[in-house]
Motif scaffolding. Structure first.
Motif, short mmCIF file in Angstrom:
data_model
loop_
_atom_site.label_atom_id
_atom_site.label_comp_id
_atom_site.label_asym_id
_atom_site.label_seq_id
_atom_site.Cartn_x
_atom_site.Cartn_y
_atom_site.Cartn_z
N THR A 78 0.85 -1.19 0.00
CA THR A 78 0.00 0.00 0.00
C THR A 78 0.89 1.25 0.00
O THR A 78 1.93 1.29 0.67
N VAL A 79 0.49 2.22 -0.80
CA VAL A 79 1.22 3.48 -0.90
C VAL A 79 0.23 4.63 -0.81
O VAL A 79 -0.83 4.60 -1.44
N PHE A 80 0.59 5.63 -0.02
CA PHE A 80 -0.26 6.78 0.19
C PHE A 80 0.52 8.05 -0.10
O PHE A 80 1.71 8.14 0.19
N TRP A 81 -0.19 9.04 -0.63
CA TRP A 81 0.35 10.40 -0.73
C TRP A 81 -0.45 11.30 0.20
O TRP A 81 -1.67 11.33 0.13
N ALA A 112 -1.46 10.95 -9.89
CA ALA A 112 -0.61 10.03 -9.15
C ALA A 112 -0.57 8.70 -9.89
O ALA A 112 -1.60 8.24 -10.37
N GLU A 113 0.63 8.12 -9.95
CA GLU A 113 0.80 6.84 -10.65
C GLU A 113 1.80 5.97 -9.91
O GLU A 113 2.60 6.46 -9.12
N MET A 114 1.75 4.67 -10.23
CA MET A 114 2.78 3.74 -9.76
C MET A 114 3.25 2.94 -10.97
O MET A 114 2.67 1.88 -11.26
N PRO A 115 4.24 3.42 -11.67
CA PRO A 115 4.73 2.71 -12.86
C PRO A 115 5.20 1.30 -12.54
O PRO A 115 5.08 0.40 -13.37
N ASP A 116 5.77 1.11 -11.36
CA ASP A 116 6.13 -0.24 -10.91
C ASP A 116 6.11 -0.25 -9.40
O ASP A 116 5.85 0.76 -8.75
N ARG A 171 -0.29 -1.42 -6.51
CA ARG A 171 -0.04 -0.50 -7.62
C ARG A 171 -1.31 0.05 -8.25
O ARG A 171 -1.23 0.93 -9.11
N ALA A 172 -2.47 -0.42 -7.83
CA ALA A 172 -3.71 0.08 -8.42
C ALA A 172 -4.22 1.26 -7.61
O ALA A 172 -4.29 1.20 -6.38
N PRO A 173 -4.60 2.34 -8.30
CA PRO A 173 -5.15 3.50 -7.59
C PRO A 173 -6.56 3.21 -7.10
O PRO A 173 -7.44 2.90 -7.90
#
Lengths: 113, 111
Positions: free
Chosen positions: A31-34, A67-71, A52-54
């Motif tokens: 999980t990634v948050f901004w 916002a993106e997660m290319p990898d 990686r899915a928004p």
């Protein structure tokens, strides 16, 4: 010592310019948050990714922020065009699952003149 | 303690004394709570967490107390040190992915 890495640490730009902030989450975190932090609003959630899915970007001004997660090792937050009101500290955080504690990077301090 | 709005609560503590930082959370559905410490120029740093099936949890020099009846959370720091000077945030997780942060309490340790 695993940590979330953010670049750049500081960014000064002029109104109308594009800004790209980068984040390398802790290896293995899914999980990634901004977040954005200002004195007036405190910590505000901008976007959330899982695997990686928004999943949630409701906190983001859609017309200028993306916002993106290319990898799995890179998350990006872009502002185009930037405005003075975007001046803030932007934090990336990662976690090992929902309902788990988040680990924050050191942030990108953005100043838009 | 924590509050909504522009005013950040402050706590001034003599070095060596115990500190208590309070937080009132809003969502009765929250089942997970975290305390973070943020030093100047740094990101929030995890201190301790507690789930709603507990009312107390201890770490190294820190204790978190949870009172679900009145929706109150507190962080106790034993033998406060100069390095404890920071802004402390409580965060709640109402059984989904979003952590909701309080406004923060600024702790200043007097030598």
């Amino acid at each position: 010592d695993a940590r979330v890495t953010q670049t750049p640490r500081h960014k000064v730009t002029e109104m109308g310019q594009e800004v790209t902030m980068r984040c390398q989450p802790i290896l293995g975190h899914n999980t990634v948050f901004w977040y954005r932090q200002t004195m007036m609003q405190g910590l505000e959630l901008l976007a959330y990714f899982r695997n990686r899915a928004p999943l949630d970007d409701s906190g983001m001004p859609k017309d200028r922020f993306s916002a993106e997660m290319p990898d799995a090792t890179l998350a990006t937050l872009k502002i185009q065009p930037s405005e003075p009101r975007d001046s803030a500290v932007y934090f990336c955080a990662s976690g090992s699952g929902e309902g788990e504690k988040l680990f924050f990077g050191s942030g990108t301090q953005l100043s838009v003149l | 303690g924590e509050s909504v709005g522009l005013h950040l609560p402050t706590l001034s503590v003599q070095e060596g004394d115990n500190s208590i930082i309070n937080c009132a959370y809003s969502n009765s559905a929250s089942d997970y709570f975290i305390w973070y410490k943020q030093e100047s120029g740094k990101g929030p740093q995890f201190i301790i967490d507690i789930r709603s099936n507990m009312d107390k949890r201890q770490g190294q020099r820190v204790t978190v107390l949870l009172n679900k009846t009145v929706k109150h959370l507190s962080l106790q720091i034993a033998a406060t040190q100069p390095g404890d000077s920071a802004v402390y945030f409580c965060a709640e997780n109402p059984n989904d992915y979003k952590l909701s942060f309080g406004a923060g309490t600024t702790v200043t340790v007097r030598a």
